[in-house]
Scaffold this motif. Structure first.
Motif, PDB file in Angstrom:
ATOM      1  N   ARG A  32      28.298  43.699  34.173  1.00  0.00           N
ATOM      2  CA  ARG A  32      28.286  42.582  35.107  1.00  0.00           C
ATOM      3  C   ARG A  32      28.173  43.018  36.567  1.00  0.00           C
ATOM      4  N   GLY A  33      28.062  44.328  36.792  1.00  0.00           N
ATOM      5  CA  GLY A  33      27.872  44.823  38.146  1.00  0.00           C
ATOM      6  C   GLY A  33      29.082  44.675  39.038  1.00  0.00           C
ATOM      7  N   PHE A  34      30.293  44.875  38.468  1.00  0.00           N
ATOM      8  CA  PHE A  34      31.514  44.831  39.254  1.00  0.00           C
ATOM      9  C   PHE A  34      31.856  46.238  39.737  1.00  0.00           C
ATOM     10  N   SER A  35      32.428  46.340  40.942  1.00  0.00           N
ATOM     11  CA  SER A  35      32.747  47.638  41.529  1.00  0.00           C
ATOM     12  C   SER A  35      34.066  48.189  41.012  1.00  0.00           C
ATOM     13  N   GLN A  36      34.196  49.502  41.087  1.00  0.00           N
ATOM     14  CA  GLN A  36      35.425  50.193  40.704  1.00  0.00           C
ATOM     15  C   GLN A  36      36.476  50.032  41.798  1.00  0.00           C
ATOM     16  N   ASN A  37      37.724  49.791  41.379  1.00  0.00           N
ATOM     17  CA  ASN A  37      38.877  49.735  42.281  1.00  0.00           C
ATOM     18  C   ASN A  37      38.743  48.666  43.364  1.00  0.00           C
TER      19      ASN A  37
END
Length: 279
Positions: free
Chosen positions: A266-271
């Protein structure tokens, strides 16, 4: 002409700044090996097509990209397009080539849909992304108050966050994403958010963050100084997570810092950090 059909919609990313120009340039180089096309498109954007026209017709322009990026490797949860890939900007953000959403926007959309936005809510949204503005405007079961003081985003109101034109205990839900770092009197803004929030209501807050302590220096007033010290020419500070949490607590909020994991599909960023506030 196919190159123009593919590239022109890219100007409708919700944050069309240096990163988007860089991506546009790289796209042109990779697909046409022609720098003159980039210069031509830049000239068109600046000198021929008004910003108002671009915003008004963005959905139609973006549809031109679907055939070129449609696939099964990823999915944007805002435009609901299955994608071959997200586009990686110079700063590392994965942007949806079809609707222009950034990772933080897609995560916010998920949080609102699955947890926070309820039927009959009075919902105050500061400087909303264009795609989410249009999405929530279609909801007939909520009372939606999109606001942008500088008139740079699609909105229906122009509330000053340090003096919100609303009665006490008005809103069930407030989204304040990437706003407070622009506000010199942030303590006043936080008190106002607390004042207009209903008991048991929620505020979702996000800003850029740094390690250590909050850094602010009000002697830095020029755009050049602010860009150098705060990372953007209209920012007035860089928060730390703990520093912002303390200021929100001082304003009366019960805070909960959430740190989210990466989701490549889903193209979510880390942290990614979101501070959930309750009254």
């Amino acid at each position: 002409m196919w190159g123009l059909a593919i590239i022109i919609p890219l100007i409708f990313f919700e944050d069309f700044d240096a990163d988007c120009f860089s991506f546009l340039l790289n796209f042109v180089i990779l697909n046409s090996d022609n720098y003159s096309m980039y210069n031509f498109l830049k000239s068109v954007v600046k000198n021929i097509i008004s910003k108002e026209t671009l915003i008004k017709n963005e959905d139609q322009f973006r549809k031109l990209l679907k055939p070129f990026y449609r696939g099964n490797n990823h999915r944007c949860n805002i435009c609901e397009t299955g994608l071959k890939k997200f586009v990686k900007l110079e700063n590392g953000d994965l942007i949806c080539p079809v609707c222009g959403s950034l990772p933080r926007t897609r995560r916010l959309n998920l949080l609102l849909e699955t947890e926070f936005l309820k039927s009959s809510d009075f919902f105050l949204d500061f400087s909303p992304s264009r795609m989410l503005y249009k999405k929530w405007k279609k909801r007939k079961d909520i009372s939606y108050f999109p606001t942008d003081f500088e008139n740079e985003f699609l909105s229906d109101y122009r509330f000053d966050i340090t003096k919100i034109d609303a009665e006490d205990n008005t809103f069930d839900l407030i989204v304040c994403y990437h706003i407070l770092e622009h506000i010199t009197e942030d303590a006043a803004a936080m008190k106002e958010l607390y004042r207009v929030l209903k008991p048991e209501g929620s505020v979702l807050i996000q800003t850029p963050f740094k390690d250590g302590e909050i850094y602010e220096d009000f002697s830095k007033i020029t755009p050049q100084e602010r860009l150098k010290y705060f990372g953007q020419d209209d920012h007035v500070r860089i928060y730390s997570v703990s520093g912002l949490e303390k200021r929100l607590s001082d304003a009366g909020f019960i805070t909960d810092v959430q740190i989210f994991e990466e989701d490549n599909y889903r193209g979510f960023s880390q942290n990614e950090v979101v501070i959930m506030c309750k009254k």
